[in-house]
Scaffold this active site. Structure first.
Site, mmCIF file in Angstrom:
data_model
loop_
_atom_site.group_PDB
_atom_site.id
_atom_site.type_symbol
_atom_site.label_atom_id
_atom_site.label_comp_id
_atom_site.label_asym_id
_atom_site.label_seq_id
_atom_site.Cartn_x
_atom_site.Cartn_y
_atom_site.Cartn_z
ATOM 1 N N LYS A 195 -38.607 14.485 -12.924
ATOM 2 C CA LYS A 195 -39.816 14.585 -12.110
ATOM 3 C C LYS A 195 -41.051 14.649 -13.001
ATOM 4 C CE LYS A 195 -37.619 17.457 -8.501
ATOM 5 N NZ LYS A 195 -37.864 16.655 -7.294
ATOM 6 N N ARG A 250 -28.030 16.622 -1.996
ATOM 7 C CA ARG A 250 -26.965 16.116 -1.115
ATOM 8 C C ARG A 250 -25.610 16.144 -1.809
ATOM 9 N NH1 ARG A 250 -30.151 10.626 -0.431
ATOM 10 N NH2 ARG A 250 -31.788 12.168 -0.746
#
Length: 427
Positions: free
Chosen positions: A207, A281
Site C-alpha cells: 500500500k 478474504r
C-alpha cells in the site's frame, strides 16, 4: 477537579441571538441542547462533539429528557482517543442504566481495541483480549481454543497460515464456544467470523502511505463480532453461538506469500494469489469453512474487506451482502431498531464467477473487466460457505473507522454494528 459543566435538553428553540439554526446555547447554568424532533440523537451526538472541541472535559447530563439512547448518543460524540473525559450520568431506571453501562463497557472496548497501535496489539493479543472480554460477561459458559503458527498449517488452515507467515508474530485462529445450555450436543444457533488483520501493509502488493496509515484498524471486523457476542450475552442471549477470529499481520519478509502462489483449502478450493493486499478474504475463508461445519442457522462474517465498499458508502454505512433476502431484512430491521447505519449492496450468482484464474479455481481479486470489487469479494467468500444461499450474511465494515474527525465523530473507531448484530442474535 473543575466543576462539571451541566448539559440540559430543551424542546424549545434557542434564543434568536444564537441564530435560527442553533442546536445549543450557553448560559450561566451551563449548556442547553435544543432538540427539534427531526434527528434528536444525531443532534445530541453532534453537539457533544462540539462541546469536546471547546475543551470541556467534565460534564453532567442534567434535567429531564435523558434516557439511555440519548446518553449514549452524547457519549458517542464526546469520546475521543486522546485525553480523558468525565461524564456524570443522569438518574435512570435500573434497566436503562444497565443498558448504558453495558454499552460503555463493551462498545468502548471495541473502539479502544481498534484504536490500539499495531505494535501493542498483535494476533495473539487480539485473540486473548477477545477471550477476556467474553469470559468477563459469560463466565463458565464459554470455552475456547487458540491455534497458532505451524499448527495452523498442520491442521489445514492454509489461508490464515499463508497470509500470516511473513510476520514474526504468528497468525492465530480463535475458536470460541458460548454454550449457555451446558449441553455439548446442543445445536449451534449462529457462528460469527471476524477478520483480524492486526496490521495490513498490503504485503508485496504494498500500500501507499496514505492507504496504510490506518491499517492498525484492519482487525475491525474481529473486534465488532467479538463485541456483538459479548453485548448479546448481556442482553440475555440463551442460544449457543460460536466465534471464529482469523488473526494475522500482513507483512513483507523473505517468508511472505507472493503473487502467483496457490492456496489449497480444506474444502478443496484452490485459490491463486494475484494481489497480496486482498488478504482478508483469504483468512476469512478458513473461518467460514469452520463455521459451515457447525451447521448453524446463521453465519455472520464481518470484515474491513474492500475499499470499494467505502467508495460506495463512505464511512457512514456498513455494507451488507446476502443471498438470503429474509435474513438480510431481519438484520436491516435490527439496524433500524438500534439506530445504526447499514446499507445492502448487490450480491448475485454471477459475482461468484467474476474471479477467474488461469491456474486455479479462483483468483483472490477481480480484474478490470469486473469492477464491482465489494460484490466480487463477497462472491469469493460464498465459495467457502456450504449453504451460501441461506443463512449467511457478509458485512463489509466500511463504517468501522474514521481517519479524520467529522461533525459527529472523533477520529478513530466508531463501534458501529455491535448493537445491530447483538439485536439480531437475541431477536
Amino acid at each position: 477537579m473543575t466543576e462539571a459543566m451541566k448539559i440540559t435538553l430543551s424542546t424549545q428553540p434557542a434564543d434568536a441571538r444564537w441564530g435560527e439554526k442553533a442546536t445549543y446555547s450557553i448560559n450561566n447554568d451551563g449548556i442547553t441542547l435544543h432538540l427539534n424532533g427531526a434527528d434528536d440523537l444525531g443532534l445530541i451526538q453532534r453537539a457533544a462533539r462540539k462541546i469536546d472541541g471547546l475543551g470541556i472535559k467534565h460534564v453532567q447530563l442534567s434535567g429531564e429528557g435523558w434516557d439511555a439512547d440519548r446518553c449514549w448518543a452524547f457519549w458517542q460524540g464526546y469520546k475521543a482517543p486522546k485525553g480523558t473525559r468525565k461524564v456524570v450520568w443522569p438518574d435512570l431506571d435500573d434497566a436503562q442504566r444497565q443498558e448504558l453501562d453495558n454499552r460503555l463497557m463493551i462498545i468502548d472496548w471495541v473502539r479502544d481495541t481498534i484504536n490500539a497501535p499495531a505494535e501493542e496489539l498483535g494476533p495473539s493479543q487480539l485473540a486473548q483480549r477477545a477471550v477476556d472480554l467474553i469470559s468477563n460477561v459469560a463466565g463458565d459458559r464459554v470455552t475456547y481454543r487458540i491455534t497458532k503458527g505451524e499448527d495452523l498449517r498442520e491442521q489445514g488452515y492454509m489461508g490464515l497460515h499463508t497470509v500470516g507467515r511473513g510476520s514474526e508474530r504468528s497468525p492465530v485462529l480463535l475458536a470460541l464456544d458460548y454454550n449457555p445450555t451446558g449441553d455439548k450436543e446442543a445445536p449451534v444457533y449462529a457462528c460469527l467470523v471476524g477478520k483480524g488483520i492486526t496490521f495490513d501493509s498490503g504485503g508485496y502488493s504494498i500500500k501507499q502511505t496514505a492507504f496504510m496509515d490506518s491499517m492498525k484498524s484492519d482487525m475491525g471486523g474481529a473486534a465488532t463480532v467479538t463485541g456483538a457476542l459479548a453485548f448479546a450475552i448481556t442482553r440475555g442471549l440463551n442460544k449457543r453461538v460460536k466465534l471464529f477470529l482469523c488473526c494475522a499481520d500482513n507483512l513483507i519478509s523473505g517468508n511472505a506469500f507472493k503473487l502467483g502462489d496457490i492456496i489449497t483449502y480444506r474444502n478443496g478450493k484452490k485459490v491463486e494469489v494475484m494481489n497480496t493486499d486482498a488478504e482478508g478474504r483469504l483468512v476469512l475463508a478458513d473461518g467460514l469453512i469452520d463455521a459451515s461445519a457447525q451447521k448453524p442457522e446463521m453465519i455472520i462474517d464481518a470484515a474491513t474487506l474492500t475499499g470499494a465498499a467505502k467508495t460506495a458508502l463512505g464511512n457512514d454505512y456498513h455494507a451488507l451482502f446476502s443471498f438470503d433476502d429474509a435474513l438480510a431484512g431481519r438484520l436491516l430491521a435490527s439496524a433500524a431498531q438500534e439506530n445504526e447505519p447499514f446499507w445492502r449492496l448487490p450480491l448475485a450468482e454471477f459475482h461468484r464467477s467474476q474471479l477467474p484464474s488461469n491456474f486455479a479455481e479462483l483468483n483472490n481479486t477481480g480484474s478490470a473487466a469486473y469492477p464491482a470489487g465489494a460484490s466480487t469479494a463477497a462472491g469469493f467468500l460464498s465459495h467457502f460457505v456450504e449453504n451460501y444461499q441461506q443463512g449467511w450474511l457478509h458485512i463489509d465494515c466500511s463504517a468501522t473507522y474514521r481517519k479524520a474527525p467529522v461533525e459527529q465523530w472523533s477520529a478513530g473507531a466508531t463501534g458501529l454494528g455491535v448493537r445491530t448484530i447483538a439485536n439480531l442474535l437475541t431477536a
